[in-house]
Design a protein around this motif. Sequence first.
Motif, short mmCIF file in Angstrom:
data_model
loop_
_atom_site.label_atom_id
_atom_site.label_comp_id
_atom_site.label_asym_id
_atom_site.label_seq_id
_atom_site.Cartn_x
_atom_site.Cartn_y
_atom_site.Cartn_z
N ARG A 212 58.35 -32.25 120.96
CA ARG A 212 57.02 -31.64 120.83
C ARG A 212 56.05 -32.76 120.57
NH1 ARG A 212 56.93 -26.06 117.85
NH2 ARG A 212 58.90 -25.18 118.55
N ASP B 15 54.31 -33.95 117.23
CA ASP B 15 54.77 -33.05 116.18
C ASP B 15 56.22 -33.38 115.79
OD1 ASP B 15 55.13 -30.98 114.46
OD2 ASP B 15 55.10 -29.40 115.98
N LYS C 218 60.04 -35.86 112.29
CA LYS C 218 58.75 -35.17 112.13
C LYS C 218 57.62 -36.18 112.13
CE LYS C 218 55.93 -31.81 110.41
NZ LYS C 218 55.72 -30.46 110.94
N GLU D 115 62.67 -33.88 100.65
CA GLU D 115 62.79 -33.08 101.87
C GLU D 115 63.21 -33.92 103.06
OE1 GLU D 115 59.22 -30.29 102.38
OE2 GLU D 115 58.77 -31.43 100.59
N ARG E 55 51.37 -25.40 120.55
CA ARG E 55 50.82 -25.41 119.21
C ARG E 55 50.36 -24.04 118.74
NH1 ARG E 55 49.72 -30.45 117.03
NH2 ARG E 55 51.21 -31.85 118.00
N GLN F 228 52.28 -21.77 115.58
CA GLN F 228 52.10 -22.09 114.17
C GLN F 228 50.65 -21.92 113.73
OE1 GLN F 228 53.83 -24.19 116.26
NE2 GLN F 228 53.31 -26.32 115.89
N PRO G 161 58.34 -26.00 100.22
CA PRO G 161 58.37 -27.32 100.85
C PRO G 161 56.95 -27.85 101.02
CG PRO G 161 58.78 -25.63 102.48
CD PRO G 161 58.72 -24.93 101.16
N SER G 162 56.82 -29.18 100.99
CA SER G 162 55.48 -29.74 101.16
C SER G 162 55.21 -30.02 102.64
CB SER G 162 55.34 -31.02 100.35
OG SER G 162 56.17 -32.02 100.89
N ILE G 163 56.25 -30.00 103.44
CA ILE G 163 56.10 -30.31 104.86
C ILE G 163 56.51 -29.08 105.66
CG2 ILE G 163 56.83 -31.83 106.71
CD1 ILE G 163 56.22 -33.90 104.88
N TYR G 164 55.62 -28.67 106.52
CA TYR G 164 55.86 -27.46 107.30
C TYR G 164 56.81 -27.77 108.44
CZ TYR G 164 54.46 -23.12 109.67
OH TYR G 164 54.43 -21.88 110.25
N ASP G 165 57.78 -26.92 108.64
CA ASP G 165 58.73 -27.13 109.73
C ASP G 165 58.35 -26.25 110.91
OD1 ASP G 165 60.79 -27.46 111.43
OD2 ASP G 165 62.34 -26.64 110.12
N THR G 166 57.81 -26.88 111.95
CA THR G 166 57.33 -26.07 113.07
C THR G 166 58.46 -25.62 113.98
OG1 THR G 166 56.90 -28.15 114.18
CG2 THR G 166 55.02 -27.04 113.22
N THR G 167 59.65 -26.19 113.78
CA THR G 167 60.73 -25.83 114.69
C THR G 167 61.55 -24.66 114.18
OG1 THR G 167 62.15 -27.44 113.62
CG2 THR G 167 61.01 -28.15 115.60
N ASN H 114 46.38 -30.65 108.32
CA ASN H 114 46.75 -32.02 108.06
C ASN H 114 47.46 -32.16 106.72
OD1 ASN H 114 46.64 -34.29 109.52
ND2 ASN H 114 44.82 -35.12 108.53
N VAL H 115 46.91 -31.49 105.71
CA VAL H 115 47.48 -31.62 104.37
C VAL H 115 48.91 -31.09 104.34
CG1 VAL H 115 47.32 -30.75 102.02
CG2 VAL H 115 45.30 -31.66 103.15
N LYS I 155 50.85 -30.58 106.99
CA LYS I 155 51.60 -30.99 108.17
C LYS I 155 51.98 -29.81 109.04
CE LYS I 155 52.27 -33.46 105.14
NZ LYS I 155 51.26 -33.81 104.14
N VAL I 156 51.06 -28.87 109.19
CA VAL I 156 51.37 -27.70 110.00
C VAL I 156 51.37 -28.05 111.49
CG1 VAL I 156 50.67 -25.36 110.58
CG2 VAL I 156 50.52 -26.15 108.25
N ASN I 157 50.68 -29.14 111.84
CA ASN I 157 50.64 -29.58 113.23
C ASN I 157 50.29 -28.47 114.21
OD1 ASN I 157 51.42 -31.89 112.07
ND2 ASN I 157 53.30 -32.17 113.23
#
Lengths: 546, 606, 335, 330
Positions: free
Chosen positions: A185, A188, A212, A229, C111, C114, C180-186, C280-281, C283-285
């Motif tokens: 992606r 991303d 990522k 993480e 995109r 999400q 989680p602080s980082i969003y997992d788009t997958t 951005n904050v 990481k949702v991308n």
Amino acid sequence: ERGSDGNVSIIYWQAPSIMNPYLSGGTKDIEAASMVIEPLGRYDPTGALVPFLAEEIPTVENGGVSEDLTSITWKIKEGLLWSDGTPFTSADVVFTAEYCMDPEGGCAQLAKYSGVETVEAIDDLTVKVTFSQPTPNPYGPFMGGQSPILQKAQFENCKGAAASSCTEQNFNPIGTGPFMVTEFRPNDVISMEANPNYRDPEKPAFATVNFKGGGDANAAGRAVMETGEFDYAWNLQLAPDVLAKMEEGGMGQPVAAFGTLVERIEMNMTDPSPDLPEGERATVAHPHPFLTDLNVRKALSMAIDRELLVEVGYGQAGRATCNLVPAPALYASDNTECLTQDIEGAKALLEESGWTDTDGDGVRDKDGMKLSLVYQTSTNAVRQDFQALIKDWWSQIGVETELRNVDSSVFFGGDPGSPDTFQKFYADVEMYANNFDGTDPQSYLSMYRCGNEPKPSSQWQGENINRFCDPEYDALLDELARTGELEERGRIAKQLNDMLTKDTYTIVPLVDRGRVSAHSNTLGGVQLNTWDSELWNVADWYRIEQ
Amino acid sequence: MLDHAITRIENLRVEFETKAGTVVGVEDVSFEIGPGETVCVVGESGSGKSVSSLSLMRLIEFGGGDIAGGRLLFDRKEGGEINLADVDQDLMRTIRGNEIGMIFQEPMTALNPVFTVGRQLTEGLRVHRGMDRDAAEARALELLREVRIPEPERRLKQYPHELSGGMRQRVVIAMALACKPRLLIADEPTTALDVTIQAEILALIDRLKRETGTAVMFITHDMAVVAQMADRVVVMFRGNKVEEGTAEEIFENPQHPYTRALLAAVPKLGEMRGKPLPEPMKLLGKDAVTPKPIPGTDEVLLKVRNLTTRFPVKGGFFRRTIANVHAVEDLSFDINKGQTLSLVGESGCGKSTAGRSILRLVEPMSGSIELGGKDIVALNPRDLRTARLDMQMIFQDPFASLNPQMNLSDQVAEPMRNFGTLKGKEMEDRIAMLFDRVELPRSFLRRYPHELSGGQRQRVAIARALALNPKLIIADEAVSALDVSVQAQVVNLMMELQAELGLSFLFISHDMAVVERVSHHVGVMYLGRIVELGPRAAVFEDPQHPYTQALMKAVPIADPRKRKSEKDLNFKPIPSPIHEVGYEPGPSEYDEVTPGHYVLTSDSGY
Amino acid sequence: MLTFAIRRLVLSVPTLLFISFAIFMLLQLAPGDPMAQVPLTVPPEVKERMRQALGLGEPPLVQYGKWLVQMFWIEPQVLWDHWFGTNYSEGKLRVISWQTRSPVMDIVIQRMPQTLWVVGLSYIVGILIALPIGIYSAYRQYSVFDQAGTFVTMIGFSIPPFFTGPLLIVIFSVQLGWFPSIYDTTLVVDSWADFKSQLQQMIMPVMVLALQTTAQISRYMRASMLDNLNQDYVRTARAKGLSEAVVVMVHVLRNSMIPVVTVIALGVPAIFGGAIITENVFKVNGIGQLLITALFANDLPMVMTLTFIFAFLIVMFNLIADILYGVLDPRIRYD
Amino acid sequence: MACLTRGSVMTDPVPIAALQDKEPSAPPASKWKDVWAQFSKHKGALLGGGFLVFITLAVLVGPWVWPLDPQALDIRNKDLRPIYTALWDGEAKVSWGHPFGTDNLGRDQLAQMIYGGRASMAVGWAAMVLSLLIGTGIGVIAGFFRRLDGPLMRLTDLFLSLPILPLLLVAVTLFRQPLRANFGPEGGMFILIVTVIGITSWMPTARIVRGDILALKEREFILAARSIGTKPFKIISRHLLPNVLSPIMVSATLGLATAIITESALSFLGVGFPSDFPTWGKMLADAVPRMEEFPERVMLPGIAISLTVLGVNYLGDGLRDALDPRIRGR
Ligand SMILES: Nc1ncnc2c1ncn2[C@@H]1O[C@H](COP(=O)(O)OP(=O)(O)OP(=O)(O)O)[C@@H](O)[C@H]1O
Ligand SMILES: Nc1ncnc2c1ncn2[C@@H]1O[C@H](COP(=O)(O)OP(=O)(O)OP(=O)(O)O)[C@@H](O)[C@H]1O
Ligand SMILES: [Mg+2]
Ligand SMILES: [Mg+2]
């Protein structure tokens, strides 16, 4: 054992947008691609060359490089397979060269192939590269992360103008590396899994990779060291105290290594005054009113406390330096005199050469001209801190400074229409960092050749940013190009380095910037490498059981 | 009868907590209403009529009021008499809409715009009578028939804005009557309506009362309506009841000075019979000068010929004109210097448009307008502006025609500033003079419109119109929104000014009684045309056109002995003035019955 | 109504063309260069070659013309092919991103999920919180609830998301370790566990964004309710003996919703536009992150296409808001 | 009856009350006194306004009261905590010389707050005024001149869809040099930022004003003004503008708040003022990475921004009530 350690998560705060390093010069793209496609040889963390797809590194000694330095012959390992199961042959290597050298392709790594006359397959496992003139450093093509081998079968129809329409190929290149892409992606996430045809049946230890991208260095560091993480975070350009605080999180640790990247201040030898007509501004036609005075440049350098800069900006990821070429040891000059700050000395020097504060405003002047500088750099927290500190020191020696920061996409963008690029240098001094590929500084030092300066006639392209010009320097450069013997090359390179730095203060090096990345406490095998892709040995990574 | 009064109000006192302190809305009011009886509550604006009625519904709490004292006794169908002032809101909900119904003043806003008529009608039935949807709808249909709405089935599915004002008011009445209440409160139910519709609504309420024996509390400030409706009358003045009695007693033998003053201010249709010229009313409390008739002159000031104004209706994909509103159609009349011509007619017949066309505030389509020999239609914008020095306008709504953000002296000064006629001290003197002229204290100069009552505002508007010494003033419903007493004062003021300054008026109104009082000539308009034009006496005493005759019949007369009965009324709905592009109605042809008295002979649409 | 809609729709074509031209010229004027991210070690001649390969040498008008053709002729063909399995678009050049060398529309579509999940959900959550607050504050004007609600919503309005975002992360990810602080788009939701982790990773960005929505919508709701509570028809409804609940929640609410619904509709394009800082904050991308990275990388085709899509949505939702107004309010007739 | 009437005139020579003019009971007050009277009844507005005055004064006269240079580096005293941390943490590095503490280069936080406030407030006010002027101008013209309505509303659509970031970058390239030459580096950037924020935020104002003008145009007093020969320009300035003042006021307060927030977001994205030019937004953005160790560095500018915006919003509420004669009249 291959695949036994499950998943590894890597975070790059700059997201990879493509997996083909030939279409993008970006580090993030090159490093992501390095997990999938490989060159014939790589640099290891010490800068030494190690074979990857080649049997050994060709040298003059082992006969791989011809005596006259005009050709190099690579022997490929036997039995290599692409991840799709087809054999890897010299045809793929030849194709890769053709692919990059196609004039319409817009290859980002073309410089690696400069001087290459022919690339030919001697047999299925032998490739010979011939240069048009003697090349003391023939390790441009097929060496390092920038120049990996593409599969001919896959990219055959993607040469030249068709390069950008091969989305599928560019996102999912077939490679020989430890992993292969399952989903890409852009900007991303990249999902990868272990390459079943990887040459070492034991490796890689991880079955899948979650790569990522996006966010900022701060968040990436936090995700590895504080919340756990992620397993690996790339290039944490953070203030030392922030990094230290993160380390207290206890989930991971930072690692640092040094390469050739030097943060420096460049002095403009030409007059950037806006009063000059456009087209003459910052060109050699108008020498700089006071920066041409060696004592002024020297005083400016003397006023800087480099150790403090390191402490404030880089911590363990930086070293104060006085050299443009800080490594490898062979080429690094032993010049350290600039490391101690000497405000008084700087004042005396200025005083001596007639720069006094006649009107009592705290700014020195001479002949009605004030020591007043515009100091520009790109927008970046650490650089702005540096600017503030240096402005402060310079004001102590009676030099007035106006700071300017430009968005980095503009500053480094090279748009000839923009007044804010670092090439145009519409400022008196500017600060940025630069390095060289591989371990040989020849082309790096050649940047400061007379006539190579950005100017209107060259669309403001050119690498001699500070418009330095010294025939003696140019003569020395020519000598370097003719010399093959390493010791001798080292001597000449040091001399060139000193001419630019301690003799003329045209370039004022500040910090030798290392690379800081972080890995979690459970990730083993990480060997940070600044000479090649950070992920160069990802095949050797493994999970530490706790 | 009084022993079984349905409701008895005793010493009601209502207070409002406002930022400026406690305001007393009603000080001390007591009266009672028996079954089958209509009690009219009269008094001028702000006298506490609405507050009393809302208290009875206990709706006053929602407006921030508080019943501070007194009792509101109500005789329930079963369960005897209770004091509404201290029952809780839950019980009140079962009484509201069920045992007491209420009709509000403004039919335009009293209905919820986003729900259909059917839905709003059935709501109350379903709550109080527990009917299911079909039963409620059946009953709603029945109700609509009762209030004689044409095509009741269709109305149920329509939204309020699709109905005319009169129809909406009937829906509100149907809503109030839905649960067969024992008491019906009607708060100025006809004030906003045309005479013809008013007559119908009044007849309707009267009939319903007679048929069901409901007690009616009828609130109004129109004495003519009182005369038409009331069994008994309660007169209120500044929060107090000042007089109570049967309609005849009140009209013929008023006791309280306020009642007398009020009655004296009411123009009565037919009062001017036998007087050829208009004359100011004789008001109580004013200096006892005998009103003098105003003769005017015979010199023609304004000459309007074949004036036609149409508004384009745009539509379709290219927003082209697809139809025209024929607002004013082939209008011709003269106004003499120092005289008044009145235009009367129902809402929407084009009176205002005619007035505005003369000033060219809307562009007339064809015709000629000559003011003192100058052709207004042919003027370019700059000359037109200068021409307006001679003609000025007074508007209907005194609340809307003054800029709320400018003080009064600036508003009056504005025309003089625009034309630069006077400057500095001279201008100030003239403003002060104008204020004196319209009898406003000079202390008002620095005030803002919101601090004034409606009558005072209208006088400011008159002062503004006079500022440039115009020859002609177009008064578009200039007194319609005012209380009778104030109305009388303003009318008198206008007539005095006419006598003194020789002004000419184009007086636009739908109030026949006022028109009778002020006019030298009258034009009756219908669907954009003048159907009858002539000297006031001729038109009023000898109406020739059938429309004029019907109109005259509908006007209530402020005399309880001259009540109209329902069968006198026969009105047809007014046809639409919208016609396709290219439709050219024929010219107006008149028959001169007596000298100067013209009656339309060609088709008027009536 | 239909003619009105069609008319406005047709009129919006020249508007959009003009907008696209204006945006294009603006981006042309903008400084910066897609080569800025290429390391300094790459020599200028090579960069110049790369520029040529991107088609940067052509005059702006030609570039604009190409973009128009690609966007309005070829992209629809691709869509058509995708739906009906035809191949009209075969071999035709689509709008290609300079960064990724792949069709811009593909990335945009990638995109979308999400962005819609996070930004869209936050919009819905924001509205769901805002409406009751607005209604009750208006009904009890100047009460403690009203004052407190006003205060809190204004605070929500005034705190920038780049402050609330990291704050939430420090509290809930670092200190408490809940989310989680980082969003997992997958992440693909196909089990309860996945659903739970999806919820966990959405909760913080959704709340940060919802705070802003709540603040604004509740203000509108309150004002609109206040306007209507004093109307005559409310008194009529009460005089019918209806309960307060019916009076407020049926009669007043229905009328008050008319302007609020159009305001809500006008906010919808922003959902598709993403939320740059919040994405951005966390990481949702999503689209917002796409736009900002494209901007900083000077990926003109991407920026151009995204801003144009955004402009298109704004124009369309303006139209939708107008039509909604007419639908909700029977008094309005467009003809 | 006639006899009766005459009789009553004789017996009742005093004009009866009902026919008397009701004079307003309060003494004539100037409009602004009235506005103030109404305004001062709104507690929130008073508090908000008071706070705003305080902040404005603080940033204006602050440099005289607290003459430290915000730029001055004092590297020995870096990372000082604000003085109040000493209350619960005896170990904390504090100094009365830097009551709000210092940052990682030893710059005084109080001085930074003062100068940062100057910049933020100045940007807020200037951008707000600009967007107000444009918005009101366009709104009035579109509402008043029917012919221009369509084009101007489409223009509004265009601006609504303009992305602010590229716009800012364009403006920086095109105009930085001339502006810098004329107004100095900070002044030039200030003008740029203000202009860009201004021209990307006027659209809501324009729409509201247009709607109100369209409604006002139908009111009789505008017709009256035309009939007494008032020229179009005067109609706008005398009759229309004063009557759309209250919605404009509300947009103004919202605009001030959004401008402050937008500026801080730009700083966060790194395209704002020069690095050594503090603004609240930049201080906040710079401090976010060190939020845990030095919470005050985010809290101080964060609270300053929030309170200002809050104050402005309450002030707006109060002003709207005070300027509306219908509310004021009650
Ligand atoms: N909500 C309120 N708040 C404060 N004062 C009020 C309120 N409603 C009415 N009043 C006051 O109560 C008094 C009586 O008002 P009310 O509405 O009963 O007059 P009215 O006789 O119905 O007049 P109108 O003919 O104009 O309808 C007025 O002086 C008014 O100022
Ligand atoms: N600006 C306009 N555009 C379109 N139609 C209009 C306009 N002004 C008035 N009309 C229409 O012209 C007709 C006459 O209107 P006008 O206002 O002159 O009537 P009126 O006799 O003054 O009524 P009222 O007594 O209600 O004031 C009406 O059908 C009205 O709808
Ligand atoms: Mg009333
Ligand atoms: Mg009218």
